[in-house]
Design a protein around this motif. Sequence first.
Motif, short mmCIF file in Angstrom:
data_model
loop_
_atom_site.label_atom_id
_atom_site.label_comp_id
_atom_site.label_asym_id
_atom_site.label_seq_id
_atom_site.Cartn_x
_atom_site.Cartn_y
_atom_site.Cartn_z
N ILE A 140 -9.35 23.87 43.06
CA ILE A 140 -10.61 23.18 42.79
C ILE A 140 -11.66 24.20 42.35
N TYR A 141 -11.96 25.15 43.21
CA TYR A 141 -12.91 26.22 42.94
C TYR A 141 -12.41 27.48 43.64
N TYR A 142 -12.91 28.61 43.17
CA TYR A 142 -12.64 29.85 43.88
C TYR A 142 -13.86 30.74 43.82
N SER A 143 -13.83 31.76 44.67
CA SER A 143 -14.91 32.74 44.73
C SER A 143 -14.27 34.11 44.80
N ALA A 144 -14.44 34.90 43.76
CA ALA A 144 -13.79 36.20 43.69
C ALA A 144 -14.54 37.26 44.49
N SER A 145 -15.78 36.99 44.82
CA SER A 145 -16.54 37.90 45.67
C SER A 145 -17.76 37.16 46.17
N GLU A 146 -18.40 37.71 47.18
CA GLU A 146 -19.59 37.08 47.73
C GLU A 146 -20.63 36.91 46.63
N GLY A 147 -21.15 35.70 46.52
CA GLY A 147 -22.18 35.44 45.53
C GLY A 147 -21.68 34.92 44.21
N THR A 148 -20.36 34.81 44.04
CA THR A 148 -19.82 34.28 42.78
C THR A 148 -18.88 33.12 43.07
N THR A 149 -18.91 32.12 42.19
CA THR A 149 -17.96 31.02 42.28
C THR A 149 -17.55 30.63 40.87
N ASP A 150 -16.32 30.10 40.74
CA ASP A 150 -15.82 29.68 39.44
C ASP A 150 -14.96 28.44 39.59
N LYS A 151 -14.91 27.66 38.52
CA LYS A 151 -14.13 26.43 38.53
C LYS A 151 -12.65 26.73 38.41
N GLY A 152 -11.87 25.88 39.07
CA GLY A 152 -10.44 25.93 38.93
C GLY A 152 -9.96 24.82 38.02
N GLU A 153 -8.82 24.26 38.37
CA GLU A 153 -8.18 23.24 37.52
C GLU A 153 -8.84 21.87 37.63
N VAL A 154 -9.34 21.52 38.84
CA VAL A 154 -9.85 20.16 39.07
C VAL A 154 -11.20 20.18 39.78
N PRO A 155 -12.27 20.70 39.13
CA PRO A 155 -13.55 20.85 39.81
C PRO A 155 -14.45 19.62 39.85
N ASN A 156 -14.14 18.62 39.02
CA ASN A 156 -15.07 17.49 38.90
C ASN A 156 -15.21 16.73 40.22
N GLY A 157 -16.48 16.47 40.59
CA GLY A 157 -16.78 15.73 41.80
C GLY A 157 -16.98 16.61 43.02
N TYR A 158 -16.90 17.94 42.82
CA TYR A 158 -17.03 18.89 43.93
C TYR A 158 -18.07 19.96 43.60
N ASN A 159 -18.66 20.50 44.66
CA ASN A 159 -19.47 21.69 44.55
C ASN A 159 -19.08 22.64 45.67
N VAL A 160 -19.33 23.93 45.48
CA VAL A 160 -18.98 24.91 46.49
C VAL A 160 -20.15 25.85 46.73
N SER A 161 -20.12 26.47 47.90
CA SER A 161 -21.10 27.49 48.24
C SER A 161 -20.38 28.62 48.96
N ARG A 162 -20.57 29.84 48.44
CA ARG A 162 -20.07 31.01 49.18
C ARG A 162 -21.26 31.51 49.98
N LEU A 163 -21.33 31.05 51.20
CA LEU A 163 -22.49 31.27 52.05
C LEU A 163 -22.65 32.75 52.40
N ASN A 164 -21.57 33.40 52.63
CA ASN A 164 -21.53 34.84 52.95
C ASN A 164 -20.08 35.26 52.75
N LYS A 165 -19.72 36.46 53.13
CA LYS A 165 -18.36 36.91 52.87
C LYS A 165 -17.34 36.08 53.64
#
Lengths: 117, 115
Positions: free
Chosen positions: A46-71
């Motif tokens: 759905i989504y991934y985060s490669a490091s704190e403070g970054t997020t990117d869409k995966g294969e099926v992101p529609n209808g979702y949001n993400v937050s990388r709150l901290n590490k």
Amino acid sequence: NAGVTQTPKFQVLKTGQSMTLQCAQDMNHNSMYWYRQDPGMGLRLIYYSASEGTTDKGEVPNGYNVSRLNKREFSLRLESAAPSQTSVYFCASSAGTSGALSTDTQYFGPGTRLTVL
Amino acid sequence: AQSVTQPDIHITVSEGASLELRCNYSYGATPYLFWYVQSPGQGLQLLLKYFSGDTLVQGIKGFEAEFKRSQSSFNLRKPSVHWSDAAEYFCAVVESGAGSYQLTFGKGTKLSVIP
């Protein structure tokens, strides 16, 4: 050392309701992921985060949001749940950052089973 | 884009028998290949992975897998199955060297073990 933890384990929502799935890891990993698993479909990112403070869409992101709150923490939010989002949701983490992800072992949480009526 | 095919949806074997689970991938360059296992009601656990070197890879719980480039395959094997091996098994692939962060999973093979 709990590894990857997810809350809640089970959730039932009505169409249009919102909710946040929580994920935390205690392995000091840099990367975190959200997947959904549907019968006969395997896991889809759905989504991934490669490091704190970054997020990117995966294969099926529609209808979702993400937050990388901290590490440690990476949450997945459904703003207006739909029956098509009925699924089992898995959070995962891995040690590497951008460029090193391809060989990293991903460690998975136990999952959240979500039903949207 | 890469893809992973697990031709067998469900396999049943007797305890003590040998096991081979098939996995084929579609990708032009050298892939990074993984096998994960999911026990009922649990998350996924890595069994083994391949990204270079010896094409026969040893994993946990007595599993091994062999990468065959000519056949685009990465089949999982175990010489003698135990009842506790009953689970769902997922093959997965990642592009190498392309900066891709996505682990693409096959649809899984469910393994049942009969006494």
